[in-house]
Motif scaffolding. Structure first.
Motif, mmCIF file in Angstrom:
data_model
loop_
_atom_site.group_PDB
_atom_site.id
_atom_site.type_symbol
_atom_site.label_atom_id
_atom_site.label_comp_id
_atom_site.label_asym_id
_atom_site.label_seq_id
_atom_site.Cartn_x
_atom_site.Cartn_y
_atom_site.Cartn_z
ATOM 1 N N LEU A 114 1.010 -1.280 -0.173
ATOM 2 C CA LEU A 114 -0.175 -0.524 -0.183
ATOM 3 C C LEU A 114 1.075 1.483 -0.190
ATOM 4 N N PHE A 115 0.293 2.451 -0.903
ATOM 5 C CA PHE A 115 1.261 3.760 -1.246
ATOM 6 C C PHE A 115 2.688 3.309 -1.151
ATOM 7 N N GLU A 116 2.895 2.316 -2.141
ATOM 8 C CA GLU A 116 4.485 2.277 -2.094
ATOM 9 C C GLU A 116 5.131 3.948 -1.897
ATOM 10 N N ASN A 117 4.707 4.740 -2.826
ATOM 11 C CA ASN A 117 5.650 5.513 -3.171
ATOM 12 C C ASN A 117 5.148 6.759 -1.935
ATOM 13 N N VAL A 118 4.801 6.377 -1.102
ATOM 14 C CA VAL A 118 4.142 7.408 -0.231
ATOM 15 C C VAL A 118 5.581 7.792 1.136
ATOM 16 N N ASP A 119 5.802 8.735 1.198
ATOM 17 C CA ASP A 119 7.291 8.892 2.323
ATOM 18 C C ASP A 119 6.255 8.753 3.923
ATOM 19 N N PHE A 120 6.608 7.785 4.754
ATOM 20 C CA PHE A 120 5.663 7.748 5.951
ATOM 21 C C PHE A 120 6.654 8.070 7.214
ATOM 22 N N TYR A 121 8.404 8.543 6.368
ATOM 23 C CA TYR A 121 8.986 8.946 8.025
ATOM 24 C C TYR A 121 8.562 10.532 8.025
ATOM 25 N N TRP A 122 8.415 10.954 8.997
ATOM 26 C CA TRP A 122 8.956 12.500 9.241
ATOM 27 C C TRP A 122 9.715 12.798 10.577
ATOM 28 N N ASP A 123 10.331 14.489 10.760
ATOM 29 C CA ASP A 123 10.552 14.813 11.441
ATOM 30 C C ASP A 123 10.505 14.534 12.716
ATOM 31 N N GLN A 124 9.835 14.637 14.499
ATOM 32 C CA GLN A 124 9.286 14.279 15.206
ATOM 33 C C GLN A 124 8.423 16.091 15.622
ATOM 34 N N ARG A 125 9.255 17.283 15.121
ATOM 35 C CA ARG A 125 9.066 18.238 15.045
ATOM 36 C C ARG A 125 8.403 18.687 13.984
ATOM 37 N N ASP A 126 8.095 18.031 13.163
ATOM 38 C CA ASP A 126 7.733 18.969 11.530
ATOM 39 C C ASP A 126 6.310 17.967 12.246
ATOM 40 N N VAL A 127 6.163 16.323 13.028
ATOM 41 C CA VAL A 127 4.504 16.163 13.023
ATOM 42 C C VAL A 127 4.186 17.178 14.275
ATOM 43 N N LEU A 128 4.749 17.378 15.140
ATOM 44 C CA LEU A 128 4.175 18.589 16.277
ATOM 45 C C LEU A 128 3.935 19.904 15.683
ATOM 46 N N LEU A 129 4.652 19.847 14.390
ATOM 47 C CA LEU A 129 4.337 20.996 13.826
ATOM 48 C C LEU A 129 2.845 21.419 12.515
ATOM 49 N N PHE A 130 2.896 20.042 12.554
ATOM 50 C CA PHE A 130 1.614 19.707 11.948
ATOM 51 C C PHE A 130 0.341 19.450 12.560
ATOM 52 N N ASP A 131 1.014 18.984 13.484
ATOM 53 C CA ASP A 131 -0.715 18.972 14.727
ATOM 54 C C ASP A 131 -0.964 20.640 15.125
ATOM 55 N N ARG A 132 -0.205 21.651 14.909
ATOM 56 C CA ARG A 132 -0.683 22.922 14.948
ATOM 57 C C ARG A 132 -1.030 23.820 14.802
ATOM 58 N N LEU A 133 -0.293 22.923 12.447
ATOM 59 C CA LEU A 133 -1.547 23.714 11.297
ATOM 60 C C LEU A 133 -2.873 22.888 11.869
ATOM 61 N N TRP A 134 -2.924 22.157 11.716
ATOM 62 C CA TRP A 134 -4.538 20.790 11.537
ATOM 63 C C TRP A 134 -4.950 21.818 12.814
ATOM 64 N N GLU A 135 -5.201 21.773 13.825
ATOM 65 C CA GLU A 135 -5.723 21.874 15.041
ATOM 66 C C GLU A 135 -6.616 23.847 14.699
ATOM 67 N N ASN A 136 -5.183 24.280 14.091
ATOM 68 C CA ASN A 136 -5.567 25.927 13.850
ATOM 69 C C ASN A 136 -6.287 26.010 11.955
ATOM 70 N N GLY A 137 -6.616 24.428 11.831
ATOM 71 C CA GLY A 137 -7.867 24.495 10.613
ATOM 72 C C GLY A 137 -6.815 24.824 9.353
ATOM 73 N N ARG A 138 -6.217 24.319 9.098
ATOM 74 C CA ARG A 138 -5.123 24.706 8.034
ATOM 75 C C ARG A 138 -6.077 23.841 7.206
ATOM 76 N N SER A 139 -6.218 22.861 5.698
ATOM 77 C CA SER A 139 -6.354 22.548 4.702
ATOM 78 C C SER A 139 -5.631 21.168 4.491
ATOM 79 N N ILE A 140 -5.446 20.323 4.563
ATOM 80 C CA ILE A 140 -3.947 19.102 3.753
ATOM 81 C C ILE A 140 -3.826 19.555 2.498
ATOM 82 N N LYS A 141 -4.391 20.469 2.137
ATOM 83 C CA LYS A 141 -3.924 21.089 0.838
ATOM 84 C C LYS A 141 -2.634 21.876 1.084
ATOM 85 N N ASN A 142 -3.528 22.729 2.288
ATOM 86 C CA ASN A 142 -2.520 24.080 2.491
ATOM 87 C C ASN A 142 -1.228 23.581 2.735
ATOM 88 N N ILE A 143 -1.579 22.076 3.990
ATOM 89 C CA ILE A 143 0.019 21.699 4.860
ATOM 90 C C ILE A 143 1.143 21.052 3.806
#
Length: 168
Positions: A114-143
């Protein structure tokens, strides 16, 4: 072996960037399936079986089957159903989808990733930033644009973080 090679390629890309903590999206899921099981999923999907029933048959978490459905839809192996993941009626398979399914059998004779060309690895800091962006209502496209990543990678991170109770 295929999944290990892809993982090494993806992980090495992140290790070059930094030595910070690496976060693996959906690490509890088995993304390697037997090709006959994927073909069975496709058949039942087109016959109108509910995602819940299919998950129980394969003895897998329903979220894992949702990931299968997303992968299969993105690759054009299943059709969008007007009733979504719920039980419904049989839908016809168009000739192009039928052709792609035939090619799947040739390209993946035993194992399907499944999703063999998708990158499943993230830097932990980017994940925490993602959480903030998501909670602030940013869209998937924007993120996705913010992180310069594919929208599928963001969608999978949304599922992962919601399952872990980190975002709502």
């Amino acid at each position: 072996m295929i999944i290990a090679d892809a993982a090494v390629r993806q992980l090495s890309k992140h290790l070059v960037k930094s030595r910070r903590e690496i976060y693996i999206v959906l690490d509890e899921f088995d993304l390697e399936w037997r090709t006959p099981d994927i073909l069975q999923f496709q058949e039942w999907w087109h016959k109108g079986f509910s995602l819940e029933w299919i998950a129980s048959y394969f003895d897998r978490d329903i979220d894992e089957l949702a990931i299968v459905a997303i992968d299969q839809a993105r690759r054009g192996y299943i059709c969008i159903r007007p009733y979504g993941i719920m039980k419904g009626y049989e839908i016809p398979i168009d000739p192009n989808t039928r052709k792609r399914i035939g090619q799947l059998k040739k390209w993946y004779p035993e194992k399907y990733i499944l999703f063999e060309n998708v990158d499943f690895y993230w830097d932990q800091r980017d994940v925490l930033l993602f959480d903030r962006l998501w909670e602030n209502g940013r869209s998937i496209k924007n993120i996705a644009a913010h992180f310069d990543r594919d929208e599928d990678e963001i969608a999978l991170l949304v599922i992962d973080r919601a399952r872990k109770g980190r975002i709502s």
